[in-house]
Design a protein around this motif. Sequence first.
Motif, PDB file in Angstrom:
ATOM      1  N   ARG A 174     -22.346  82.897  42.468  1.00 15.89           N
ATOM      2  CA  ARG A 174     -21.621  81.622  42.454  1.00 15.89           C
ATOM      3  C   ARG A 174     -21.854  80.892  41.126  1.00 15.89           C
ATOM      4  O   ARG A 174     -20.940  80.331  40.537  1.00 15.89           O
ATOM      5  N   THR A 175     -23.088  80.911  40.687  1.00 18.06           N
ATOM      6  CA  THR A 175     -23.419  80.187  39.460  1.00 18.06           C
ATOM      7  C   THR A 175     -22.744  80.816  38.243  1.00 18.06           C
ATOM      8  O   THR A 175     -22.227  80.108  37.380  1.00 18.06           O
ATOM      9  N   LEU A 176     -22.742  82.126  38.178  1.00 14.10           N
ATOM     10  CA  LEU A 176     -22.242  82.768  36.967  1.00 14.10           C
ATOM     11  C   LEU A 176     -20.721  82.920  36.947  1.00 14.10           C
ATOM     12  O   LEU A 176     -20.122  82.954  35.886  1.00 14.10           O
ATOM     13  N   ASN A 177     -20.102  82.990  38.121  1.00  8.95           N
ATOM     14  CA  ASN A 177     -18.677  83.341  38.126  1.00  8.95           C
ATOM     15  C   ASN A 177     -17.724  82.227  38.490  1.00  8.95           C
ATOM     16  O   ASN A 177     -16.524  82.423  38.415  1.00  8.95           O
ATOM     17  N   HIS A 178     -18.203  81.084  38.944  1.00  6.01           N
ATOM     18  CA  HIS A 178     -17.272  80.065  39.429  1.00  6.01           C
ATOM     19  C   HIS A 178     -17.386  78.790  38.609  1.00  6.01           C
ATOM     20  O   HIS A 178     -18.319  78.022  38.769  1.00  6.01           O
ATOM     21  N   PRO A 179     -16.383  78.577  37.737  1.00  5.75           N
ATOM     22  CA  PRO A 179     -16.467  77.462  36.795  1.00  5.75           C
ATOM     23  C   PRO A 179     -16.580  76.107  37.464  1.00  5.75           C
ATOM     24  O   PRO A 179     -17.130  75.184  36.893  1.00  5.75           O
ATOM     25  N   ASP A 180     -16.068  75.959  38.697  1.00  4.18           N
ATOM     26  CA  ASP A 180     -16.074  74.626  39.291  1.00  4.18           C
ATOM     27  C   ASP A 180     -17.302  74.377  40.178  1.00  4.18           C
ATOM     28  O   ASP A 180     -17.410  73.332  40.799  1.00  4.18           O
ATOM     29  N   ALA A 181     -18.199  75.329  40.227  1.00  2.00           N
ATOM     30  CA  ALA A 181     -19.360  75.143  41.114  1.00  2.00           C
ATOM     31  C   ALA A 181     -20.163  73.930  40.653  1.00  2.00           C
ATOM     32  O   ALA A 181     -20.461  73.787  39.473  1.00  2.00           O
ATOM     33  N   ARG A 182     -20.492  73.055  41.596  1.00  3.01           N
ATOM     34  CA  ARG A 182     -21.248  71.852  41.218  1.00  3.01           C
ATOM     35  C   ARG A 182     -22.735  72.030  41.467  1.00  3.01           C
ATOM     36  O   ARG A 182     -23.440  71.107  41.838  1.00  3.01           O
ATOM     37  N   LEU A 183     -23.182  73.206  41.286  1.00  6.11           N
ATOM     38  CA  LEU A 183     -24.600  73.479  41.516  1.00  6.11           C
ATOM     39  C   LEU A 183     -25.418  73.015  40.319  1.00  6.11           C
ATOM     40  O   LEU A 183     -24.999  73.192  39.175  1.00  6.11           O
ATOM     41  N   PRO A 184     -26.627  72.483  40.571  1.00  3.66           N
ATOM     42  CA  PRO A 184     -27.487  72.156  39.427  1.00  3.66           C
ATOM     43  C   PRO A 184     -27.648  73.349  38.473  1.00  3.66           C
ATOM     44  O   PRO A 184     -27.609  73.188  37.254  1.00  3.66           O
ATOM     45  N   ALA A 185     -27.770  74.564  39.029  1.00  7.39           N
ATOM     46  CA  ALA A 185     -27.954  75.742  38.159  1.00  7.39           C
ATOM     47  C   ALA A 185     -26.774  75.914  37.224  1.00  7.39           C
ATOM     48  O   ALA A 185     -26.927  76.346  36.076  1.00  7.39           O
ATOM     49  N   ARG A 186     -25.616  75.562  37.705  1.00  7.62           N
ATOM     50  CA  ARG A 186     -24.400  75.680  36.904  1.00  7.62           C
ATOM     51  C   ARG A 186     -24.362  74.615  35.795  1.00  7.62           C
ATOM     52  O   ARG A 186     -23.755  74.798  34.744  1.00  7.62           O
ATOM     53  N   GLN A 187     -24.983  73.473  36.091  1.00 10.45           N
ATOM     54  CA  GLN A 187     -24.933  72.360  35.127  1.00 10.45           C
ATOM     55  C   GLN A 187     -25.934  72.520  33.990  1.00 10.45           C
ATOM     56  O   GLN A 187     -25.945  71.738  33.053  1.00 10.45           O
ATOM     57  N   VAL A 188     -26.773  73.528  34.091  1.00  6.59           N
ATOM     58  CA  VAL A 188     -27.677  73.819  32.967  1.00  6.59           C
ATOM     59  C   VAL A 188     -26.859  74.628  31.971  1.00  6.59           C
ATOM     60  O   VAL A 188     -26.550  75.787  32.187  1.00  6.59           O
ATOM     61  N   ASP A 189     -26.462  73.972  30.902  1.00  8.18           N
ATOM     62  CA  ASP A 189     -25.509  74.574  29.973  1.00  8.18           C
ATOM     63  C   ASP A 189     -25.700  73.920  28.596  1.00  8.18           C
ATOM     64  O   ASP A 189     -24.893  73.103  28.170  1.00  8.18           O
ATOM     65  N   PRO A 190     -26.781  74.247  27.912  1.00  8.98           N
ATOM     66  CA  PRO A 190     -27.100  73.533  26.660  1.00  8.98           C
ATOM     67  C   PRO A 190     -26.080  73.836  25.564  1.00  8.98           C
ATOM     68  O   PRO A 190     -25.859  75.007  25.259  1.00  8.98           O
TER      69      PRO A 190
END
Length: 266
Positions: free
Chosen positions: A227-243
């Motif tokens: 979910r974190t790696l493949n779904h651009p709209d995921a609102r997961l904290p892991a997804r929001q780590v994007d320096p």
Amino acid sequence: MNTNRKIIIVENAAALAQKGAEIFCSIARQRVEKTGRFMAALSGGSTPRPLYRLLGQPPYLAKVPWEATHLFWADERMVPWEDPDSNFGAAREDFIEKVPIPAGQVHPMPLDPAGAQGAALYSRTLRDIFRPPGNRAPAFDLLLLGVGADGHVASLFPDPADTLEGPGERPDNFVAAPGSRPEPWVSGVCGGSPHTYRLTLTLPVLNRAREILFVVSGKSKAPVLERTLNHPDARLPARQVDPPDGQVTWLVDKDAASALSPIAAT
Ligand code: 6PG
């Protein structure tokens, strides 16, 4: 999502620990060569512990420039250091007490006071040591992060009700981009497993890191990794780590990677 993303898939948890220790050593050496010091923040949980144990043994023990290393924590559970749930306690037992790092360069999160005051105290520690220009958040050389099955990272949970204080409550605990709302560097939260009060670095700090190494192991993490790696709209904290200016490496074992398509896993 940041294009500076790399996914490394290894056979199993033992290979993950070994590769993670190699990456830790290599970044430490590069940063010390370049800037004279290495600033790392560690996470808790069970996944990084085999990696930590390797750091306290040859050959890694001698490969890390410990005299120039500073250790911080991405999050901490508010339990005594002797408690098996303490993140600092685990790392201390696994490698810190075995390596020649100067005691003044180990910076555990404070256990007292809890909540906003503890958060402000750790922010001051960060400010004093990093001395970041203006009110920019400190930039870690390496952030070692795990992921929970619910997508949490550090102690940033998907459920915002777990946050104990609002943004910018303490003037000595914030970062603000011009024109934007001040955000704290460190937050007091309550949640997770074990369900305790915690302190955690916040996204403005995580997203200033030069290198982020996620370590993810086991089948139970396969859905959240996918979910974190493949779904651009995921609102997961892991997804929001994007320096924006950092490199993110996902070091995962085959079980954790089992739900990824071959394309995602390159
Ligand atoms: C914590 C953590 C947390 C952890 C993940 C993964 O203190 O709880 O820092 O974010 O990294 O929950 O934990 P596991 O490695 O145990 O799955």
